[in-house]
Write a protein that holds these residues in place. Structure first.
Motif, mmCIF file in Angstrom:
data_model
loop_
_atom_site.group_PDB
_atom_site.id
_atom_site.type_symbol
_atom_site.label_atom_id
_atom_site.label_comp_id
_atom_site.label_asym_id
_atom_site.label_seq_id
_atom_site.Cartn_x
_atom_site.Cartn_y
_atom_site.Cartn_z
ATOM 1 N N LEU A 37 47.761 26.178 37.492
ATOM 2 C CA LEU A 37 48.257 27.330 38.262
ATOM 3 C C LEU A 37 47.778 28.634 37.630
ATOM 4 C CD1 LEU A 37 50.072 28.331 40.606
ATOM 5 C CD2 LEU A 37 51.952 28.419 38.959
ATOM 6 N N ILE A 38 47.809 28.722 36.313
ATOM 7 C CA ILE A 38 47.324 29.910 35.611
ATOM 8 C C ILE A 38 45.854 30.142 35.934
ATOM 9 C CG2 ILE A 38 46.795 30.875 33.337
ATOM 10 C CD1 ILE A 38 49.347 29.589 32.296
ATOM 11 N N GLN A 39 45.068 29.083 35.911
ATOM 12 C CA GLN A 39 43.642 29.208 36.205
ATOM 13 C C GLN A 39 43.415 29.719 37.622
ATOM 14 O OE1 GLN A 39 41.833 25.417 35.366
ATOM 15 N NE2 GLN A 39 42.579 25.401 33.255
ATOM 16 N N ARG A 40 44.179 29.185 38.587
ATOM 17 C CA ARG A 40 44.041 29.631 39.970
ATOM 18 C C ARG A 40 44.408 31.106 40.104
ATOM 19 N NH1 ARG A 40 46.991 25.799 44.214
ATOM 20 N NH2 ARG A 40 46.107 27.354 45.639
ATOM 21 N N ALA A 41 45.468 31.524 39.417
ATOM 22 C CA ALA A 41 45.911 32.920 39.502
ATOM 23 C C ALA A 41 44.854 33.857 38.937
ATOM 24 C CB ALA A 41 47.232 33.084 38.761
ATOM 25 N N ARG A 42 44.271 33.505 37.819
ATOM 26 C CA ARG A 42 43.317 34.395 37.155
ATOM 27 C C ARG A 42 41.943 34.353 37.805
ATOM 28 N NH1 ARG A 42 45.296 33.483 30.836
ATOM 29 N NH2 ARG A 42 47.437 34.160 31.240
ATOM 30 N N LEU A 43 41.651 33.269 38.508
ATOM 31 C CA LEU A 43 40.395 33.203 39.240
ATOM 32 C C LEU A 43 40.403 34.185 40.404
ATOM 33 C CD1 LEU A 43 37.650 31.831 39.684
ATOM 34 C CD2 LEU A 43 38.825 30.094 41.058
ATOM 35 N N ALA A 44 41.586 34.363 41.016
ATOM 36 C CA ALA A 44 41.763 35.311 42.129
ATOM 37 C C ALA A 44 40.730 35.071 43.221
ATOM 38 C CB ALA A 44 41.698 36.747 41.627
ATOM 39 N N ASP A 45 40.587 33.820 43.629
ATOM 40 C CA ASP A 45 39.628 33.452 44.675
ATOM 41 C C ASP A 45 40.084 34.028 46.009
ATOM 42 O OD1 ASP A 45 37.927 32.276 46.469
ATOM 43 O OD2 ASP A 45 38.330 30.213 45.852
ATOM 44 N N LEU A 46 39.230 34.823 46.648
ATOM 45 C CA LEU A 46 39.584 35.438 47.926
ATOM 46 C C LEU A 46 39.887 34.400 48.995
ATOM 47 C CD1 LEU A 46 36.987 38.359 48.087
ATOM 48 C CD2 LEU A 46 39.432 38.532 47.624
ATOM 49 N N GLY A 47 39.314 33.208 48.851
ATOM 50 C CA GLY A 47 39.531 32.167 49.842
ATOM 51 C C GLY A 47 40.759 31.320 49.580
ATOM 52 N N ASP A 48 41.461 31.556 48.488
ATOM 53 C CA ASP A 48 42.643 30.769 48.139
ATOM 54 C C ASP A 48 43.860 31.391 48.814
ATOM 55 O OD1 ASP A 48 44.644 29.264 46.990
ATOM 56 O OD2 ASP A 48 43.819 29.369 44.957
ATOM 57 N N GLU A 49 44.045 31.084 50.083
ATOM 58 C CA GLU A 49 45.131 31.686 50.865
ATOM 59 C C GLU A 49 46.504 31.294 50.335
ATOM 60 O OE1 GLU A 49 44.603 30.883 54.973
ATOM 61 O OE2 GLU A 49 42.621 31.827 55.096
ATOM 62 N N ASP A 190 36.649 47.194 36.816
ATOM 63 C CA ASP A 190 36.018 46.864 38.103
ATOM 64 C C ASP A 190 35.553 45.413 38.136
ATOM 65 O OD1 ASP A 190 35.264 47.427 40.682
ATOM 66 O OD2 ASP A 190 33.286 48.177 40.143
ATOM 67 N N ARG A 191 36.461 44.507 37.791
ATOM 68 C CA ARG A 191 36.114 43.089 37.730
ATOM 69 C C ARG A 191 35.970 42.510 39.135
ATOM 70 N NH1 ARG A 191 41.028 41.004 34.492
ATOM 71 N NH2 ARG A 191 40.590 39.242 35.868
ATOM 72 N N PRO A 192 34.882 41.817 39.402
ATOM 73 C CA PRO A 192 34.699 41.193 40.725
ATOM 74 C C PRO A 192 35.792 40.184 41.053
ATOM 75 C CG PRO A 192 32.620 41.260 39.526
ATOM 76 C CD PRO A 192 33.688 41.645 38.543
ATOM 77 N N ASP A 193 36.401 39.567 40.023
ATOM 78 C CA ASP A 193 37.434 38.561 40.276
ATOM 79 C C ASP A 193 38.823 39.170 40.442
ATOM 80 O OD1 ASP A 193 37.662 39.348 37.640
ATOM 81 O OD2 ASP A 193 38.103 37.351 36.868
ATOM 82 N N SER A 195 40.638 40.452 42.812
ATOM 83 C CA SER A 195 40.558 40.576 44.270
ATOM 84 C C SER A 195 41.477 41.663 44.816
ATOM 85 C CB SER A 195 40.893 39.230 44.933
ATOM 86 O OG SER A 195 42.188 38.801 44.576
ATOM 87 N N GLU A 196 42.650 41.819 44.206
ATOM 88 C CA GLU A 196 43.568 42.852 44.691
ATOM 89 C C GLU A 196 42.945 44.233 44.559
ATOM 90 O OE1 GLU A 196 48.241 43.772 44.193
ATOM 91 O OE2 GLU A 196 47.070 44.027 42.353
ATOM 92 N N LEU A 197 42.346 44.519 43.397
ATOM 93 C CA LEU A 197 41.783 45.847 43.205
ATOM 94 C C LEU A 197 40.505 46.043 44.011
ATOM 95 C CD1 LEU A 197 43.006 48.137 41.584
ATOM 96 C CD2 LEU A 197 41.102 47.911 39.994
ATOM 97 N N GLN A 198 39.758 44.980 44.246
ATOM 98 C CA GLN A 198 38.577 45.104 45.101
ATOM 99 C C GLN A 198 38.993 45.450 46.532
ATOM 100 O OE1 GLN A 198 35.477 45.215 44.028
ATOM 101 N NE2 GLN A 198 36.132 44.792 41.938
ATOM 102 N N THR A 199 40.074 44.815 47.010
ATOM 103 C CA THR A 199 40.599 45.146 48.339
ATOM 104 C C THR A 199 41.143 46.565 48.353
ATOM 105 O OG1 THR A 199 41.163 42.828 48.752
ATOM 106 C CG2 THR A 199 42.262 44.485 50.117
ATOM 107 N N PHE A 200 41.855 46.930 47.302
ATOM 108 C CA PHE A 200 42.384 48.295 47.159
ATOM 109 C C PHE A 200 41.265 49.320 47.268
ATOM 110 C CE2 PHE A 200 42.731 51.757 44.044
ATOM 111 C CZ PHE A 200 43.840 52.432 44.495
ATOM 112 N N LYS A 201 40.172 49.098 46.546
ATOM 113 C CA LYS A 201 39.067 50.062 46.541
ATOM 114 C C LYS A 201 38.409 50.160 47.911
ATOM 115 C CE LYS A 201 34.934 51.322 43.884
ATOM 116 N NZ LYS A 201 34.016 50.903 42.783
ATOM 117 N N ALA A 202 38.248 49.012 48.580
ATOM 118 C CA ALA A 202 37.639 49.016 49.918
ATOM 119 C C ALA A 202 38.519 49.779 50.904
ATOM 120 C CB ALA A 202 37.409 47.585 50.382
#
Length: 253
Positions: A37-49, A190-193, A195-202
């Motif tokens: 679960l920790i790995q999934r959280a930190r991966l922040a995969d955009l496709g992991d709904e 500005d980490r690509p992984d 995802s929250e901040l990448q969405t925030f910036k967009a």
């Protein structure tokens, strides 16, 4: 303990949170599954709904939204015994899963008025924030939904919900003073992984370019709770320069 009702009906409020706690944290399987679960959280995969829904539901509970959640549901699903209550357990869990992100917190309880940046006033009632001239009705295609106060915390699929949630968590007057510094560090990394901040910036760039489709008039002033700017645009320009000083300001056209 109560019956595990979330196993039979996956549509119940906070069903994903409860199922994930039982699957990944419950003591019988904690040692094998929690690291995954920790790995999934930190991966922040955009496709992991599923993980995105889980994170949203954890944040909602930490912010005080428990509508439809049985008082004993989280304790029953997780079977935790090292914490006095759900909030303590979930705060610890958030730190474990999202160590670079501040823990979402509920506003100060009680009822009080605070000045609005764009006129009018705002009122805390319990843990909810309302504005004098709300609710607003947003048209989204053929569906019309009425939203009040900080609706983005409970409706993460609404326009600019990520931007508003990040702003409220890091800049609101009730937020921890260190939260804005943490946001600056995340923006600089500005980490690509992330995802929250990448969405925030967009979403941030869209707002600066003039795209406000689906954004209620006072949403930004409610989320930021600031009175140092005359307009939303002034606030957005200031914030962009604070977070992305080496990048050109997005403009229309």
């Amino acid at each position: 303990m109560i019956e595990r009702y979330w196993l039979d009906d996956q549509s119940v409020p906070f069903g994903t949170l409860l199922r994930y706690l039982e699957k990944y944290y419950s003591p019988e399987i904690h040692y094998d599954n929690f690291e995954f679960l920790i790995q999934r959280a930190r991966l922040a995969d955009l496709g992991d709904e599923g993980m995105a829904t889980f994170k949203s539901e954890v944040a909602r509970v930490l912010c005080g939204d428990r509508e439809g959640l049985h008082p004993q549901a989280i304790r029953t699903a997780a079977e935790y015994d090292d914490w006095a209550n759900d909030d303590e357990f979930l705060a610890w869990l958030w730190h474990e899963l999202y160590l670079d992100e501040p823990v979402p917190t509920r506003p100060e309880r009680g009822r009080r008025k605070i000045a609005g940046a764009a006129g009018g006033s705002k009122v805390w009632v319990g843990s909810r924030l309302f504005h004098d001239d709300w609710p607003k009705v947003l048209a989204r295609g053929a569906i019309h939904v009425s939203y009040s106060g900080d609706y983005w915390l409970t409706h993460p699929d609404t326009p600019f919900a990520t931007f508003l949630s990040v702003v409220q968590t890091h800049l609101h007057s009730e937020a921890d003073p260190d939260n804005f510094s943490a946001l600056k560090r995340r923006a600089e990394a500005d980490r690509p992984d992330d995802s929250e901040l990448q969405t925030f910036k967009a979403e941030f760039a869209r707002l600066l370019k003039g795209d406000r489709d689906g954004l209620p008039r006072d949403a930004l002033s409610l989320a930021a709770d600031g009175d140092d700017w005359k307009t939303d645009h002034e606030f957005l320009v200031w914030l962009w320069h604070e977070l992305y000083p080496g990048e050109a300001l997005p403009v229309e056209g």
